[in-house]
Design an enzyme around this catalytic site. Structure first.
Site, PDB file in Angstrom:
ATOM      1  N   HIS A 131       0.884  -1.173   0.000  1.00 30.09           N
ATOM      2  CA  HIS A 131       0.000   0.000   0.000  1.00 30.09           C
ATOM      3  C   HIS A 131       0.919   1.220   0.000  1.00 30.09           C
ATOM      4  O   HIS A 131       2.024   1.161   0.556  1.00 30.09           O
ATOM      5  CB  HIS A 131      -0.828  -0.039   1.289  1.00 30.09           C
ATOM      6  CG  HIS A 131      -1.876   1.018   1.407  1.00 30.09           C
ATOM      7  ND1 HIS A 131      -1.573   2.314   1.720  1.00 30.09           N
ATOM      8  CD2 HIS A 131      -3.222   0.964   1.271  1.00 30.09           C
ATOM      9  CE1 HIS A 131      -2.689   3.021   1.775  1.00 30.09           C
ATOM     10  NE2 HIS A 131      -3.713   2.219   1.502  1.00 30.09           N
ATOM     11  N   ASP A 208       3.110  -3.984   8.534  1.00 29.42           N
ATOM     12  CA  ASP A 208       1.905  -3.222   8.226  1.00 29.42           C
ATOM     13  C   ASP A 208       0.727  -4.178   8.440  1.00 29.42           C
ATOM     14  O   ASP A 208       0.481  -5.066   7.616  1.00 29.42           O
ATOM     15  CB  ASP A 208       1.976  -2.726   6.775  1.00 29.42           C
ATOM     16  CG  ASP A 208       0.666  -2.140   6.295  1.00 29.42           C
ATOM     17  OD1 ASP A 208      -0.327  -2.167   7.044  1.00 29.42           O
ATOM     18  OD2 ASP A 208       0.634  -1.655   5.140  1.00 29.42           O
ATOM     19  N   GLN A 211      -4.464  -4.773   7.464  1.00 25.07           N
ATOM     20  CA  GLN A 211      -5.458  -5.757   6.989  1.00 25.07           C
ATOM     21  C   GLN A 211      -5.377  -7.082   7.726  1.00 25.07           C
ATOM     22  O   GLN A 211      -6.063  -8.033   7.342  1.00 25.07           O
ATOM     23  CB  GLN A 211      -5.295  -5.992   5.478  1.00 25.07           C
ATOM     24  CG  GLN A 211      -5.521  -4.764   4.627  1.00 25.07           C
ATOM     25  CD  GLN A 211      -6.929  -4.182   4.750  1.00 25.07           C
ATOM     26  OE1 GLN A 211      -7.833  -4.816   5.275  1.00 25.07           O
ATOM     27  NE2 GLN A 211      -7.104  -2.964   4.290  1.00 25.07           N
ATOM     28  N   CYS A 373      -4.781   2.477  -3.546  1.00 20.78           N
ATOM     29  CA  CYS A 373      -3.497   2.954  -2.997  1.00 20.78           C
ATOM     30  C   CYS A 373      -2.396   1.929  -3.189  1.00 20.78           C
ATOM     31  O   CYS A 373      -1.506   1.799  -2.336  1.00 20.78           O
ATOM     32  CB  CYS A 373      -3.617   3.332  -1.517  1.00 20.78           C
ATOM     33  SG  CYS A 373      -4.766   4.658  -1.226  1.00 20.78           S
TER      34      CYS A 373
END
Ligand code: PMP
Length: 415
Positions: A131, A208, A211, A373
């Protein structure tokens, strides 16, 4: 089986749907089929009520006043931190910093950790599936420090090419950042194994988890990473609040991100000493009510059970992928695999993603259209944009059927 090991009953959407007032909406003549959960989830009344209760009872500032409302606000804020930290198995609640979102968490680490340490010759390793939030901060920081940014490539299936990733990891790699789950492909990266390899060459690791934290059990100790960032609004919480977890020793070695009130130890006209983490990284008045709502969302998910939620989502994802495979001319970015999260980004040979999303919306189906993104990732698949259907605990097979019916209309018109 041990007596305590009660087999958990599968999660049924009917168990949770009454909690989501938004699900009563109709879009024109159609019931709402909300399939845009990767972008933002709906909010249960428990979260709305927690925010409402905060404003109705103790909307005072935290950490400052010696009066009842301020003490209650402080307790509510710090208890929220504690519950959110526990949800990701943080060893210490002081390791959980409230941010605005995942983006702010990653930028904080890029600025306060990486920028101060990287030098020419050093390398940062990310992946092609990032992303933009986990790409641009590393572009900026490597450009500013003279370090080199490296990208691990993907297989045509969408899975990370592990041979390529390992070939780019070396003693020069000082920072590794990667998504646990791709917001476009739904791919789950083996973050625990990759973290161990990165740590073995002395790199610092950020995950990250935008999600993953909303959709599966996540344990920062088990992963072994140094930093992990996520957002509240993707897990039933309010907008404007997220979490950054970091190992205490690292946080303690970092300078503040922003400066001002609430993050100081002592101040003279000439000089300031800074508070310990997490306060050092929370300059100014925080989003107190949003932290309360964030923790209410975490409580909600804890009550449902993340294992049950994950299993249900995998089951519904399978159904969604089977049904999408029936549509002629539809290509999903990334191959389906057993256990794939509920994310399907697709293009149609005969219709633009924005038209698809518009026609679906006309039939009550909410999906997202664009590059989500992740522009470089789309280029990797020779795509400019896709429509993305994404699931959460309240979605039903009937809503998938509504999506498929809507795609039938698109085909009638464009195909
Ligand atoms: N990483 C991933 C994998 C995401 O899906 C998102 C949001 N779509 C982000 C980072 C950025 O999250 P936010 O906009 O909440 O900062």
């Amino acid at each position: 089986m041990n007596e305590d090991e009660v087999p958990c009953t599968p999660l049924s959407p009917e168990e949770v749907r009454p909690d989501f007032p938004q699900l009563n909406r109709r879009i024109g003549d159609y019931p709402l089929a909300y399939l845009d959960n990767t972008a933002a989830t709906l909010k249960p009344r428990q979260v709305i009520e927690a925010i409402d209760h905060f404003y109705a009872t103790c909307p005072a500032n935290v950490h400052r006043g010696i009066h009842t409302l301020s003490e209650e606000a402080t307790d509510a804020y710090e208890s929220s931190r504690k519950r959110i930290a526990a949800f990701i198995h943080a060893p210490r609640e002081s390791e959980l910093i409230f941010t605005r979102n995942t983006t702010e968490g990653i930028n904080l680490v890029a600025d306060c950790w990486a920028r101060r340490r990287l030098k020419p010759g050093d390398e940062v390793l990310v992946t092609v599936m990032e992303h933009h939030a986990n790409l641009i901060p590393w572009q900026i920081v490597t450009e500013a420090t003279g370090a080199t940014l490296k990208f691990a490539r993907l297989h045509p299936s969408g899975q990370l090419d592990l041979d390529d990733w390992y070939s780019k990891l070396s003693e020069r790699t000082k920072f590794v950042s990667m998504p646990q789950v791709s917001n476009v492909l739904g791919v789950i990266n083996p973050v625990k194994t990759l973290t161990a390899a990165a740590k073995a060459v002395g790199a610092t690791v950020l995950v990250d988890a935008a999600q993953s934290v909303p959709h599966m059990p996540v344990d920062v100790v088990d992963i072994g990473c140094d930093f992990l960032a996520f957002s509240g609004y993707k897990l039933l919480g309010p907008f404007g609040i997220g979490g950054l977890w970091g190992r205490y020793e690292l946080l303690d070695a970092m300078p503040p991100y922003q400066t001002g009130g609430s993050m100081i130890h002592t101040v003279t006209l000439e000089k300031t000493t800074f508070a310990d983490p997490p306060q050092r990284f929370e300059a100014g008045t925080p989003s107190i009510a949003d932290a309360v709502g964030f923790a209410a969302a975490i409580d909600y998910l804890t009550n449902v059970g993340m294992d049950r939620l994950h299993q249900r989502e995998i089951e519904l994802s399978k159904y969604m992928h089977e049904r999408l495979a029936e549509i002629p001319g539809l290509r999903i970015l990334g191959e389906y695999f057993e256990g794939k999260p509920g994310i399907a980004s697709f293009d149609l040979a005969y219709a633009h993603a924005h038209d698809v999303a518009q026609f679906l919306s006309d039939e009550g189906v909410a999906v997202r259209a664009g590059h989500h993104c992740a522009e470089p990732l789309h280029h990797e698949f020779n795509s400019e944009s896709t429509s993305r259907a994404s699931l959460y605990l309240y979605n039903t097979e009937a809503e998938i059927d509504q999506l498929i019916a809507g795609l039938g209309t698109v085909r009638e018109i464009f195909g």
